[in-house]
Design a protein around this motif. Structure first.
Motif, mmCIF file in Angstrom:
data_model
loop_
_atom_site.group_PDB
_atom_site.id
_atom_site.type_symbol
_atom_site.label_atom_id
_atom_site.label_comp_id
_atom_site.label_asym_id
_atom_site.label_seq_id
_atom_site.Cartn_x
_atom_site.Cartn_y
_atom_site.Cartn_z
ATOM 1 N N VAL A 39 0.950 -1.098 -0.021
ATOM 2 C CA VAL A 39 0.037 -0.253 -0.105
ATOM 3 C C VAL A 39 0.894 1.214 0.115
ATOM 4 C CG1 VAL A 39 -1.667 1.328 1.330
ATOM 5 C CG2 VAL A 39 -1.715 -1.077 1.126
ATOM 6 N N ASN A 40 0.666 2.090 -1.042
ATOM 7 C CA ASN A 40 1.384 3.585 -1.026
ATOM 8 C C ASN A 40 0.746 4.564 -1.043
ATOM 9 O OD1 ASN A 40 4.419 2.212 -1.509
ATOM 10 N ND2 ASN A 40 2.925 0.835 -2.895
ATOM 11 N N ARG A 41 1.401 5.752 -0.882
ATOM 12 C CA ARG A 41 0.367 7.114 -1.045
ATOM 13 C C ARG A 41 0.178 7.421 -2.537
ATOM 14 N NH1 ARG A 41 -0.139 9.729 3.687
ATOM 15 N NH2 ARG A 41 1.454 9.458 5.437
ATOM 16 N N SER A 42 0.766 6.828 -3.587
ATOM 17 C CA SER A 42 0.190 6.963 -4.832
ATOM 18 C C SER A 42 -1.248 6.403 -4.963
ATOM 19 C CB SER A 42 1.449 6.402 -5.802
ATOM 20 O OG SER A 42 0.793 6.529 -6.955
ATOM 21 N N ASP A 43 -1.356 5.093 -4.195
ATOM 22 C CA ASP A 43 -2.592 4.535 -4.279
ATOM 23 C C ASP A 43 -3.856 5.288 -3.767
ATOM 24 O OD1 ASP A 43 -1.045 2.331 -5.206
ATOM 25 O OD2 ASP A 43 -1.318 1.454 -2.963
ATOM 26 N N ILE A 44 -3.376 6.430 -2.872
ATOM 27 C CA ILE A 44 -4.355 7.161 -2.276
ATOM 28 C C ILE A 44 -4.712 8.492 -3.184
ATOM 29 C CG2 ILE A 44 -4.655 9.107 -0.576
ATOM 30 C CD1 ILE A 44 -3.094 7.470 1.456
ATOM 31 N N LEU A 45 -3.601 8.964 -4.036
ATOM 32 C CA LEU A 45 -3.739 9.710 -4.858
ATOM 33 C C LEU A 45 -4.804 9.131 -6.180
ATOM 34 C CD1 LEU A 45 -3.233 12.541 -6.497
ATOM 35 C CD2 LEU A 45 -1.101 11.515 -7.435
ATOM 36 N N THR A 46 -4.666 8.043 -6.466
ATOM 37 C CA THR A 46 -5.332 7.289 -7.577
ATOM 38 C C THR A 46 -6.718 7.101 -7.102
ATOM 39 O OG1 THR A 46 -3.529 6.072 -8.318
ATOM 40 C CG2 THR A 46 -5.689 5.108 -8.990
ATOM 41 N N GLY A 215 7.530 18.919 0.119
ATOM 42 C CA GLY A 215 7.279 20.425 -0.774
ATOM 43 C C GLY A 215 6.931 21.575 0.141
ATOM 44 N N GLY A 216 6.322 22.226 -0.338
ATOM 45 C CA GLY A 216 5.912 23.596 0.182
ATOM 46 C C GLY A 216 6.810 24.272 0.779
ATOM 47 N N SER A 217 6.690 24.622 2.187
ATOM 48 C CA SER A 217 7.631 25.574 2.747
ATOM 49 C C SER A 217 8.871 24.601 3.120
ATOM 50 C CB SER A 217 7.220 25.833 4.488
ATOM 51 O OG SER A 217 6.886 24.831 5.146
ATOM 52 N N TYR A 218 9.061 23.482 2.939
ATOM 53 C CA TYR A 218 10.082 22.770 2.950
ATOM 54 C C TYR A 218 11.122 23.034 2.021
ATOM 55 C CZ TYR A 218 9.230 19.569 6.956
ATOM 56 O OH TYR A 218 9.102 18.666 8.071
ATOM 57 N N THR A 219 10.725 23.519 0.929
ATOM 58 C CA THR A 219 11.570 23.675 -0.333
ATOM 59 C C THR A 219 12.706 24.486 0.060
ATOM 60 O OG1 THR A 219 9.693 23.062 -1.730
ATOM 61 C CG2 THR A 219 11.208 23.809 -3.065
ATOM 62 N N GLN A 220 12.374 25.809 0.110
ATOM 63 C CA GLN A 220 13.574 26.826 0.300
ATOM 64 C C GLN A 220 14.227 26.163 1.316
ATOM 65 O OE1 GLN A 220 14.223 29.348 -1.797
ATOM 66 N NE2 GLN A 220 16.192 29.571 -0.515
ATOM 67 N N LYS A 221 13.995 25.684 2.285
ATOM 68 C CA LYS A 221 14.708 25.436 3.514
ATOM 69 C C LYS A 221 15.698 24.119 2.970
ATOM 70 C CE LYS A 221 11.805 26.247 7.648
ATOM 71 N NZ LYS A 221 11.180 25.745 8.981
ATOM 72 N N VAL A 233 15.829 16.412 -4.774
ATOM 73 C CA VAL A 233 15.061 15.561 -5.547
ATOM 74 C C VAL A 233 13.505 15.603 -5.122
ATOM 75 C CG1 VAL A 233 14.691 13.148 -6.814
ATOM 76 C CG2 VAL A 233 16.850 13.978 -6.044
ATOM 77 N N ASN A 234 12.397 15.974 -5.768
ATOM 78 C CA ASN A 234 10.892 15.919 -5.235
ATOM 79 C C ASN A 234 10.266 14.665 -5.662
ATOM 80 O OD1 ASN A 234 10.901 18.997 -3.925
ATOM 81 N ND2 ASN A 234 11.832 18.991 -6.013
ATOM 82 N N ILE A 235 9.504 14.185 -4.938
ATOM 83 C CA ILE A 235 8.721 12.851 -5.248
ATOM 84 C C ILE A 235 7.446 13.059 -4.661
ATOM 85 C CG2 ILE A 235 10.569 11.350 -5.473
ATOM 86 C CD1 ILE A 235 9.712 10.258 -2.729
ATOM 87 N N ASN A 236 6.916 14.186 -4.054
ATOM 88 C CA ASN A 236 5.642 14.320 -3.804
ATOM 89 C C ASN A 236 5.491 15.895 -3.133
ATOM 90 O OD1 ASN A 236 2.759 14.204 -3.010
ATOM 91 N ND2 ASN A 236 3.230 12.485 -1.976
ATOM 92 N N GLY A 237 4.404 16.497 -2.933
ATOM 93 C CA GLY A 237 4.184 17.656 -2.182
ATOM 94 C C GLY A 237 3.117 17.830 -1.404
ATOM 95 N N THR A 242 3.373 24.310 -5.012
ATOM 96 C CA THR A 242 3.850 25.540 -5.777
ATOM 97 C C THR A 242 4.617 26.430 -4.723
ATOM 98 O OG1 THR A 242 1.603 26.542 -5.177
ATOM 99 C CG2 THR A 242 1.805 25.332 -7.306
ATOM 100 N N PRO A 243 5.618 25.944 -4.256
ATOM 101 C CA PRO A 243 6.350 26.814 -3.238
ATOM 102 C C PRO A 243 7.028 27.912 -3.858
ATOM 103 C CG PRO A 243 7.762 24.939 -3.951
ATOM 104 C CD PRO A 243 6.293 24.846 -4.564
ATOM 105 N N GLU A 244 7.353 29.114 -3.068
ATOM 106 C CA GLU A 244 8.017 30.097 -3.431
ATOM 107 C C GLU A 244 9.556 29.854 -3.218
ATOM 108 O OE1 GLU A 244 7.107 34.037 -2.288
ATOM 109 O OE2 GLU A 244 5.185 33.791 -3.230
#
Length: 325
Positions: A39-46, A215-221, A233-237, A242-244
């Motif tokens: 079971v994976n988070r991608s299954d939840i997206l699907t 993702g999100g606020s983690y990106t700039q950090k 390397v990003n594999i989810n958000g 859409t981070p700044e």
């Protein structure tokens, strides 16, 4: 055959066990009697958006990206496996079922002494880590790797793989229990991100590669703590897609930002990942140097409960469906 189908977009309650038609056996494919499925988070997206990956085939309405089981039929062109072989496989959907037809190039033998449940915990996380950390980011021995979400299936396996291949590992977790798990198994330098700011803690650690699913606020950090010529390397958000970001950080340190979706990759790309995994990682599994951690198993008809647990983020390691025909 029986399978969990997504009757409409929605919550875990839309997962229903139904009798569906068997898939025809295609050229160069094998039919597997599925004994366990990850079971994976991608299954939840699907589940929330059945056409999220642009696939509207019947198999796409059955979640599940990794299986383990017994080969019960092979196409005449297949030479790598025979009927009766125990295998695990990466699939692009359809794993929550009593059987599945898979391109033989995406099958791998069960590691020595592994149960079907343990083997079903391998394909999705290992293909994801290898593709992103070692193929795309080109992480190598002696470098420093940070994986956020260290007690997820990807986190636990990725940290083990990296350590075994000579990288220095770092991670973040969200509870005292998860922090203790990482320490107990000596997987990485670890912080509880709810108590300690990871940017402040790791800013002097000269991190070379970061695998991030937040993702999100983690990106700039993430960018701030990367070493010169570091790779993000990003594999989810999960916290925002859409981070700044500050481009000066990227330019001044010559950083690379990349990411991927594994599910839509071509058979050829996935096959090459599998070949490299069998050469580099399978010997480590056979020796017990690295291993999966299965948190809980559910029966196939309990797929909704498995999704509820996944979405709670209270688990440590993999969630697996055990399947009987």
């Amino acid at each position: 055959m029986k399978a969990i189908t997504i009757i409409k977009a929605g919550g875990p309650e839309v997962l229903k066990l139904k009798t569906v038609e068997r898939q025809p056996l295609a050229a160069y494919h094998v039919r597997i009697a599925v004994k366990a499925a990850g079971v994976n988070r991608s299954d939840i997206l699907t589940r929330k958006n059945p056409n999220a990956y642009g696939d509207d085939t019947p198999a796409a309405q059955i979640p599940g990206l990794e299986v383990a089981g017994e080969v019960i039929e092979i196409d005449k062109n297949v030479e790598s496996f025979k009927v009766g072989d125990a295998v695990c496989a990466l699939v692009a959907g359809g794993g929550y079922a009593t059987e599945i037809v898979v391109d033989a190039r995406l099958c791998l033998p069960l590691p020595d002494g592994f149960s079907f449940v343990e083997a079903a915990a391998l394909p999705e996380v290992m293909f994801t880590v290898w593709f992103n950390v070692f193929q795309q980011a080109k992480a190598k021995k002696g470098e420093r790797l940070l994986i956020h979400g260290g007690t997820s299936g990807i986190g636990i396996m990725g940290l083990q793989m990296a350590k075994a291949l000579g990288l220095k590992t770092f991670t973040t977790v969200g509870s005292p229990e998860k922090l203790e798990f990482i320490k107990q198994h000596d997987l990485a330098e670890v912080i509880n991100y709810k108590e300690t700011d990871f940017e402040s803690e790791f800013e002097r650690s000269k991190i070379d590669v970061i695998l991030d699913m937040v993702g999100g606020s983690y990106t700039q950090k993430n960018l701030n703590i990367l070493n010169k010529q570091g790779r993000l390397v990003n594999i989810n958000g999960m916290n925002g897609l859409t981070p700044e970001i500050n481009l000066w950080t990227i330019m001044s340190k010559q950083l690379l930002i990349t990411g991927s979706l594994l599910k839509p990759q071509s058979i050829e790309v996935k096959h090459q990942i599998g070949v490299e995994l069998q050469n580099e990682i399978w010997p480590l599994l056979n020796k017990g140097t690295i291993k999966p951690f299965v948190y809980k198993t559910f029966k196939l008809e309990q797929a909704a409960a498995a999704h509820e647990l996944m979405e709670s983020s209270n688990h440590i390691g993999k969630i697996i469906l055990e399947i009987t025909r």
